[in-house]
Design an enzyme around this catalytic site. Structure first.
Site, PDB file in Angstrom:
ATOM      1  N   GLU A 135     -18.479  26.427  16.259  1.00 21.02           N
ATOM      2  CA  GLU A 135     -18.489  25.609  17.474  1.00 21.02           C
ATOM      3  C   GLU A 135     -18.888  26.545  18.601  1.00 21.02           C
ATOM      4  O   GLU A 135     -18.114  27.413  19.002  1.00 21.02           O
ATOM      5  CB  GLU A 135     -17.088  25.030  17.732  1.00 21.02           C
ATOM      6  CG  GLU A 135     -16.522  24.243  16.568  1.00 21.02           C
ATOM      7  CD  GLU A 135     -17.217  22.906  16.349  1.00 21.02           C
ATOM      8  OE1 GLU A 135     -17.930  22.451  17.258  1.00 21.02           O
ATOM      9  OE2 GLU A 135     -17.051  22.331  15.262  1.00 21.02           O
ATOM     10  N   LEU A 136     -20.113  26.369  19.122  1.00 20.78           N
ATOM     11  CA  LEU A 136     -20.679  27.423  19.976  1.00 20.78           C
ATOM     12  C   LEU A 136     -20.957  26.942  21.397  1.00 20.78           C
ATOM     13  O   LEU A 136     -20.352  25.995  21.860  1.00 20.78           O
ATOM     14  CB  LEU A 136     -21.931  27.971  19.291  1.00 20.78           C
ATOM     15  CG  LEU A 136     -21.716  28.389  17.817  1.00 20.78           C
ATOM     16  CD1 LEU A 136     -23.009  28.805  17.161  1.00 20.78           C
ATOM     17  CD2 LEU A 136     -20.662  29.495  17.704  1.00 20.78           C
TER      18      LEU A 136
ATOM     19  N   PRO B 141      -6.447  34.683  17.211  1.00 16.89           N
ATOM     20  CA  PRO B 141      -6.655  34.199  18.574  1.00 16.89           C
ATOM     21  C   PRO B 141      -7.161  35.333  19.449  1.00 16.89           C
ATOM     22  O   PRO B 141      -6.987  36.504  19.107  1.00 16.89           O
ATOM     23  CB  PRO B 141      -5.253  33.760  18.998  1.00 16.89           C
ATOM     24  CG  PRO B 141      -4.319  34.581  18.171  1.00 16.89           C
ATOM     25  CD  PRO B 141      -5.031  34.910  16.890  1.00 16.89           C
TER      26      PRO B 141
ATOM     27  N   GLY C 216     -16.802  30.020  19.736  1.00 20.38           N
ATOM     28  CA  GLY C 216     -17.164  31.063  20.698  1.00 20.38           C
ATOM     29  C   GLY C 216     -18.639  30.958  21.032  1.00 20.38           C
ATOM     30  O   GLY C 216     -19.232  29.882  20.921  1.00 20.38           O
ATOM     31  N   SER C 217     -19.236  32.074  21.410  1.00 25.41           N
ATOM     32  CA  SER C 217     -20.626  32.032  21.873  1.00 25.41           C
ATOM     33  C   SER C 217     -21.608  31.919  20.702  1.00 25.41           C
ATOM     34  O   SER C 217     -21.288  32.282  19.562  1.00 25.41           O
ATOM     35  CB  SER C 217     -20.935  33.292  22.677  1.00 25.41           C
ATOM     36  OG  SER C 217     -20.896  34.413  21.816  1.00 25.41           O
TER      37      SER C 217
ATOM     38  N   TRP D 176     -10.671  32.189  24.188  1.00 29.15           N
ATOM     39  CA  TRP D 176      -9.605  32.260  25.183  1.00 29.15           C
ATOM     40  C   TRP D 176      -9.582  31.077  26.129  1.00 29.15           C
ATOM     41  O   TRP D 176      -8.695  30.947  26.943  1.00 29.15           O
ATOM     42  CB  TRP D 176      -9.801  33.551  26.005  1.00 29.15           C
ATOM     43  CG  TRP D 176     -11.254  33.721  26.346  1.00 29.15           C
ATOM     44  CD1 TRP D 176     -12.174  34.419  25.603  1.00 29.15           C
ATOM     45  CD2 TRP D 176     -11.977  33.121  27.426  1.00 29.15           C
ATOM     46  NE1 TRP D 176     -13.428  34.285  26.159  1.00 29.15           N
ATOM     47  CE2 TRP D 176     -13.338  33.499  27.289  1.00 29.15           C
ATOM     48  CE3 TRP D 176     -11.624  32.313  28.512  1.00 29.15           C
ATOM     49  CZ2 TRP D 176     -14.322  33.096  28.183  1.00 29.15           C
ATOM     50  CZ3 TRP D 176     -12.609  31.895  29.394  1.00 29.15           C
ATOM     51  CH2 TRP D 176     -13.935  32.292  29.218  1.00 29.15           C
ATOM     52  N   ASN D 177     -10.596  30.205  26.083  1.00 25.41           N
ATOM     53  CA  ASN D 177     -10.715  29.202  27.157  1.00 25.41           C
ATOM     54  C   ASN D 177      -9.817  27.982  26.955  1.00 25.41           C
ATOM     55  O   ASN D 177      -9.344  27.398  27.914  1.00 25.41           O
ATOM     56  CB  ASN D 177     -12.173  28.790  27.343  1.00 25.41           C
ATOM     57  CG  ASN D 177     -12.761  28.162  26.104  1.00 25.41           C
ATOM     58  OD1 ASN D 177     -12.396  28.515  24.981  1.00 25.41           O
ATOM     59  ND2 ASN D 177     -13.667  27.230  26.280  1.00 25.41           N
TER      60      ASN D 177
ATOM     61  N   GLU E 159     -26.267  29.696  29.666  1.00 28.69           N
ATOM     62  CA  GLU E 159     -24.938  29.131  29.899  1.00 28.69           C
ATOM     63  C   GLU E 159     -24.184  30.035  30.871  1.00 28.69           C
ATOM     64  O   GLU E 159     -24.130  31.245  30.670  1.00 28.69           O
ATOM     65  CB  GLU E 159     -24.187  29.069  28.558  1.00 28.69           C
ATOM     66  CG  GLU E 159     -22.810  28.457  28.661  1.00 28.69           C
ATOM     67  CD  GLU E 159     -22.030  28.563  27.351  1.00 28.69           C
ATOM     68  OE1 GLU E 159     -22.164  29.577  26.631  1.00 28.69           O
ATOM     69  OE2 GLU E 159     -21.275  27.630  27.050  1.00 28.69           O
TER      70      GLU E 159
ATOM     71  N   CYS F 160     -16.579  24.476  26.803  1.00 31.27           N
ATOM     72  CA  CYS F 160     -17.864  24.409  26.098  1.00 31.27           C
ATOM     73  C   CYS F 160     -18.602  23.113  26.393  1.00 31.27           C
ATOM     74  O   CYS F 160     -19.825  23.073  26.413  1.00 31.27           O
ATOM     75  CB  CYS F 160     -17.638  24.574  24.608  1.00 31.27           C
ATOM     76  SG  CYS F 160     -16.435  23.396  23.967  1.00 31.27           S
TER      77      CYS F 160
HETATM   78  P1  NAD Z   1     -17.611  35.456  22.484  1.00 30.61           P
HETATM   79  O1  NAD Z   1     -18.436  35.020  21.327  1.00 30.61           O
HETATM   80  O2  NAD Z   1     -17.952  36.722  23.147  1.00 30.61           O
HETATM   81  O3  NAD Z   1     -16.081  35.517  22.102  1.00 30.61           O
HETATM   82  C1  NAD Z   1     -15.396  34.429  21.583  1.00 30.61           C
HETATM   83  C2  NAD Z   1     -14.331  34.955  20.654  1.00 30.61           C
HETATM   84  O4  NAD Z   1     -14.939  35.543  19.537  1.00 30.61           O
HETATM   85  C3  NAD Z   1     -13.486  36.033  21.329  1.00 30.61           C
HETATM   86  O5  NAD Z   1     -12.144  35.778  21.059  1.00 30.61           O
HETATM   87  C4  NAD Z   1     -13.964  37.309  20.673  1.00 30.61           C
HETATM   88  O6  NAD Z   1     -12.899  38.238  20.543  1.00 30.61           O
HETATM   89  C5  NAD Z   1     -14.408  36.827  19.323  1.00 30.61           C
HETATM   90  N1  NAD Z   1     -15.432  37.674  18.725  1.00 30.61           N
HETATM   91  C6  NAD Z   1     -16.397  38.392  19.344  1.00 30.61           C
HETATM   92  N2  NAD Z   1     -17.136  39.060  18.428  1.00 30.61           N
HETATM   93  C7  NAD Z   1     -16.623  38.755  17.216  1.00 30.61           C
HETATM   94  C8  NAD Z   1     -16.956  39.124  15.882  1.00 30.61           C
HETATM   95  N3  NAD Z   1     -17.972  39.933  15.604  1.00 30.61           N
HETATM   96  N4  NAD Z   1     -16.199  38.618  14.874  1.00 30.61           N
HETATM   97  C9  NAD Z   1     -15.182  37.783  15.145  1.00 30.61           C
HETATM   98  N5  NAD Z   1     -14.831  37.405  16.386  1.00 30.61           N
HETATM   99  C10 NAD Z   1     -15.547  37.879  17.407  1.00 30.61           C
HETATM  100  O7  NAD Z   1     -17.660  34.262  23.522  1.00 30.61           O
HETATM  101  P2  NAD Z   1     -17.007  34.177  24.949  1.00 30.61           P
HETATM  102  O8  NAD Z   1     -18.090  34.293  25.940  1.00 30.61           O
HETATM  103  O9  NAD Z   1     -15.819  35.022  25.097  1.00 30.61           O
HETATM  104  O10 NAD Z   1     -16.506  32.658  24.850  1.00 30.61           O
HETATM  105  C11 NAD Z   1     -17.125  31.638  25.475  1.00 30.61           C
HETATM  106  C12 NAD Z   1     -18.167  31.000  24.562  1.00 30.61           C
HETATM  107  O11 NAD Z   1     -17.523  30.186  23.619  1.00 30.61           O
HETATM  108  C13 NAD Z   1     -19.081  30.100  25.352  1.00 30.61           C
HETATM  109  O12 NAD Z   1     -20.400  30.234  24.889  1.00 30.61           O
HETATM  110  C14 NAD Z   1     -18.550  28.723  25.033  1.00 30.61           C
HETATM  111  O13 NAD Z   1     -19.470  27.682  25.183  1.00 30.61           O
HETATM  112  C15 NAD Z   1     -18.113  28.892  23.615  1.00 30.61           C
HETATM  113  N6  NAD Z   1     -17.143  27.872  23.243  1.00 30.61           N
HETATM  114  C16 NAD Z   1     -17.535  26.873  22.416  1.00 30.61           C
HETATM  115  C17 NAD Z   1     -16.659  25.853  22.087  1.00 30.61           C
HETATM  116  C18 NAD Z   1     -17.065  24.719  21.185  1.00 30.61           C
HETATM  117  O14 NAD Z   1     -16.197  23.991  20.724  1.00 30.61           O
HETATM  118  N7  NAD Z   1     -18.333  24.525  20.906  1.00 30.61           N
HETATM  119  C19 NAD Z   1     -15.372  25.865  22.605  1.00 30.61           C
HETATM  120  C20 NAD Z   1     -15.006  26.891  23.449  1.00 30.61           C
HETATM  121  C21 NAD Z   1     -15.898  27.907  23.755  1.00 30.61           C
END
Ligand code: NAD
Length: 524
Positions: free
Chosen positions: A261-262, A189, A239-240, A164-165, A393, A295
């Site tokens: 990409e985490l 998304p 995501g994370s 979402w960011n 983080e 991120c």
């Molecule tokens: P999150 O992992 O909780 O969620 C991220 C996305 O993944 C959400 O849209 C969520 O709905 C989805 N998700 C959650 N569980 C899932 C599953 N089991 N299967 C599929 N999708 C699932 O992370 P968050 O805290 O909401 O997002 C922020 C994190 O994302 C931070 O750690 C940030 O650093 C990272 N991030 C990394 C990058 C990069 O390019 N490296 C870019 C943006 C954000």
């Protein structure tokens, strides 16, 4: 812990005539809808439809059908469509900037970074795709007699699961190279920011991408993520790190490829010879873009003791002068956090650090007077091991300053993390900057910049070391991950076997001779 603010049914500035048709573009409706609110105001954006299993099945079936025809479209035609998409994004930026700001709460300058990212990547992949996808003719095992061709085949249907960011950049900039490589994309998304992805899909179709080639299914990741991965031929996830592990397991179970990409806990190093004023200014953008929900954002700053006091005074001065607000214009330096969980994490990290002895040099409090999830840009000093913010983080507008006695110590401390996404080194000596950069464990290191220099260079790969990721976006890597290579070898005149009447022993001797000659001639 803050108490949940009140969200209201009052509508946002986004007109229903814009929101409704975009919601209808999703392959969804089979599951109960969820209400989505604008973070900066708490006003309601709308009721977002959600996808059932049948919807997800339908999305993949349509995508597979569309992909078969699309793979036959010449690359030059695909590229022409991508160029049109680039133009639409720039021409209609006012609309998409309003959408991104409304969904995320970020300020307009940070929303514009997303428009810029999509424009840069569109232009880059339009320029390089024909060459990258052309295939090649490598040397065969027997020169002349063995003719070999390497053909690039699209994976099929790629799942792009995005957070979402950075809802425009992280949905479009990863989908576009997949499409150009001949794939279809089924996007998932984040619910909070689905409108940005749906707008991108709509714009892509207006540019000429076939209908059904790029679609979105909607739902919580934990609920529908597995169902999406089960049907995909490749998964691209942002995501994370915690969720990244789950995605890798699910992809591994099916033996499909993935890129992840985490998260990051990114360090910025201010060396003794740095241009302190420049470093202090650039660090503001590096730490507080999208309220630190980036991120690549810096959460740790290591400053050489010779310049620590001066850097701290200037940096803290800039941070205290930042203006916060949710206006849909360029008037504000920083916007809101995106939802309650983010506000809770930021609040907890700061409270924990302060309770254990850290000092707040700037910010350090929520601003409910501005909107439900605003939090001031915050600078901490005296952060130590044992405080949550030291290693975890935050993913918010919080940065810790550390005084170091040498460059060695700065590198050592910067590398004392399981993450390895992005880093930054400030020095006037560029050769020294490069040398220090090469010793920092991060997928990208920016000398005299925070993140834009490396991130914006679309020809260079971007991604994480350690628990910050697997695989890369941007650069040739960001497109080639979406194809499989196929080697077609044609053996002419003679087979690779003993000639008629030749014994295996003579064949082995002959081949040994040939290998020796080829080595002497430096043949591959
Ligand atoms: P999150 O992992 O909780 O969620 C991220 C996305 O993944 C959400 O849209 C969520 O709905 C989805 N998700 C959650 N569980 C899932 C599953 N089991 N299967 C599929 N999708 C699932 O992370 P968050 O805290 O909401 O997002 C922020 C994190 O994302 C931070 O750690 C940030 O650093 C990272 N991030 C990394 C990058 C990069 O390019 N490296 C870019 C943006 C954000």
């Amino acid at each position: 812990m803050t108490t949940a603010p009140e969200l209201t049914a009052e509508p946002t500035a986004l007109p229903t005539t814009l929101v409704r048709p975009l919601f209808e573009r999703a392959v969804a409706g089979g599951a109960p809808s969820v209400a989505i609110y604008a973070p900066a105001t708490g006003h309601k954006i709308g009721d977002l439809p959600q996808s059932s299993i049948a919807d997800i099945d339908r999305a993949f079936a349509v995508a597979r059908h569309a992909q078969r025809d699309w793979a036959k479209v010449p690359v030059a035609e695909r590229v022409a469509i991508l160029r049109k998409f680039h133009d639409i994004v720039l021409a209609e930026q006012d609309t998409i900037l309003d959408i991104v700001q409304t969904e995320t709460g970020k300020s307009r300058p940070h929303a514009f970074d997303e428009v810029a990212d999509v424009a840069i990547n569109s232009r880059y992949y339009a320029a390089v795709a024909p060459k990258l996808l052309a295939g090649r003719k490598p040397r065969g095992v027997l020169p002349v007699l063995t003719q070999v061709e390497v053909v690039n085949r699209p994976k099929g249907v790629v799942a792009v699961i995005s957070p979402w960011n950075y809802p425009l950049a992280l949905s479009a900039s990863d989908a576009l190279p997949a499409l150009i490589a001949g794939n279809a994309v089924v996007a998932r998304p984040d619910n909070q920011t689905a409108l940005s992805a749906l707008w991108a899909i709509d714009a892509a179709e207006r540019a000429g991408f076939p209908r059904g080639l790029w679609q979105a299914v909607l739902g919580r990741g934990r609920e529908i993520g597995g169902d999406v991965i089960t049907r995909a031929d490749y998964v691209d996830y942002t995501g994370s790190s915690a969720t990244g592990r789950t995605i890798a397991q699910q992809a591994g179970e099916r033996l499909i490829g993935y890129s992840l990409e985490l998260g990051g806990k990114n360090p910025l190093l201010v060396l003794s010879d740095a241009d302190v004023s420049k470093a202090a200014k650039v660090a503001v953008r590096a730490c507080f873009s999208s309220a630190g929900q980036l991120c690549e954002s810096m959460e740790r700053i290591y400053v050489h003791e010779a310049v620590y006091d001066r850097f701290t005074a200037e940096f803290v001065g800039h941070v205290k002068n930042m203006s916060l607000g949710g206006e849909l214009d360029y008037s504000r330096d920083m916007g809101s956090l995106t939802f309650q969980r983010q506000l809770d994490t930021v609040t907890e990290h700061v409270e924990d650090a302060v309770a254990k002895g850290a000092t707040v040099l700037a910010g350090g409090r929520a601003r409910p007077d501005l909107g439900p999830y605003f939090y001031e840009p915050t600078v901490l000093a005296g952060v130590r091991e044992g405080m949550t913010v030291y290693r975890e983080e935050t993913f918010g507008p919080v940065v810790s300053l550390y005084k170091v006695a040498s460059d060695e110590e700065a590198v050592e401390q910067a590398n004392d993390t399981a993450y390895g996404l992005n880093a930054s080194v400030f020095t006037k000596d560029l050769a020294r900057g490069r040398e220090i950069a090469a010793r920092v464990n991060a997928g990208s290191v920016n000398v005299n910049d925070g993140f834009a220099a490396a991130w914006g260079s679309a020809d260079a790969p971007s991604g994480g070391l350690g628990i910050s990721g697997q695989g890369r976006r941007h650069g040739p890597e960001g497109l080639l991950k979406y194809i499989d290579t196929q080697t077609i070898a044609v053996q002419r005149v003679l087979p690779i076997a003993p000639l008629p009447g030749m014994s295996e022993q003579v064949w082995a001797k002959t081949m040994t001779l040939v290998f020796g000659v080829m080595k002497t001639l430096r043949q591959k």
